[in-house]
Design a protein around this motif. Structure first.
Motif, PDB file in Angstrom:
ATOM      1  N   MET A   1      -5.044  -7.010 -32.140  1.00 53.39           N
ATOM      2  CA  MET A   1      -5.779  -8.415 -32.362  1.00 53.39           C
ATOM      3  C   MET A   1      -4.425  -9.453 -32.424  1.00 53.39           C
ATOM      4  SD  MET A   1      -8.313  -9.439 -35.062  1.00 53.39           S
ATOM      5  CE  MET A   1      -9.503 -10.668 -34.676  1.00 53.39           C
ATOM      6  N   ARG A   3      -2.884 -13.138 -33.264  1.00 49.22           N
ATOM      7  CA  ARG A   3      -2.804 -14.048 -34.467  1.00 49.22           C
ATOM      8  C   ARG A   3      -2.376 -15.634 -33.804  1.00 49.22           C
ATOM      9  NH1 ARG A   3       1.301 -15.382 -38.005  1.00 49.22           N
ATOM     10  NH2 ARG A   3       2.195 -13.453 -37.309  1.00 49.22           N
ATOM     11  N   THR A  22       1.471 -10.843 -31.518  1.00 49.60           N
ATOM     12  CA  THR A  22       0.632  -9.740 -31.553  1.00 49.60           C
ATOM     13  C   THR A  22       0.615  -9.188 -32.771  1.00 49.60           C
ATOM     14  OG1 THR A  22       2.830  -8.580 -31.199  1.00 49.60           O
ATOM     15  CG2 THR A  22       1.562  -9.150 -29.355  1.00 49.60           C
ATOM     16  N   GLU A  23      -0.246  -8.201 -32.981  1.00 52.92           N
ATOM     17  CA  GLU A  23      -0.722  -7.826 -34.408  1.00 52.92           C
ATOM     18  C   GLU A  23       0.500  -7.236 -35.112  1.00 52.92           C
ATOM     19  OE1 GLU A  23      -1.609  -4.788 -31.362  1.00 52.92           O
ATOM     20  OE2 GLU A  23      -2.426  -6.929 -31.658  1.00 52.92           O
ATOM     21  N   ASP A  24       1.504  -6.632 -34.670  1.00 60.47           N
ATOM     22  CA  ASP A  24       2.929  -6.309 -35.237  1.00 60.47           C
ATOM     23  C   ASP A  24       3.825  -7.270 -35.309  1.00 60.47           C
ATOM     24  OD1 ASP A  24       3.634  -6.376 -32.697  1.00 60.47           O
ATOM     25  OD2 ASP A  24       4.018  -3.960 -32.297  1.00 60.47           O
TER      26      ASP A  24
END
Length: 68
Positions: A1, A3, A22-24
């Motif tokens: 997902m 952000r 990115t999500e990480d």
């Protein structure tokens, strides 16, 4: 997902150039206008699988100012 980090402050329709993470948090995704100027593309010498987009300076400046 993804952000959302920063968007074009001049955007009126909600689908404008945007900076995403990115999500990480290991990568950024930049949404912008496809660069189609042949001279600019020649300067970039993009390899297969890469493309270039143009974003208003304010999108990145807003994000980095908030980080400072």
């Amino acid at each position: 997902m993804l952000r959302k980090l920063s968007g074009d402050p001049a955007c009126k329709n909600g689908t404008c150039p945007t900076l995403w993470a990115t999500e990480d948090g290991a990568h950024y995704v930049v949404q912008g206008y496809v660069e189609s100027d042949p001279e600019r593309l020649a300067q970039l010498d993009l390899p297969a699988g890469e493309s270039a987009v143009v974003v208003p300076a304010a999108v990145l400046e807003t994000y980095f100012r908030a980080q400072g």
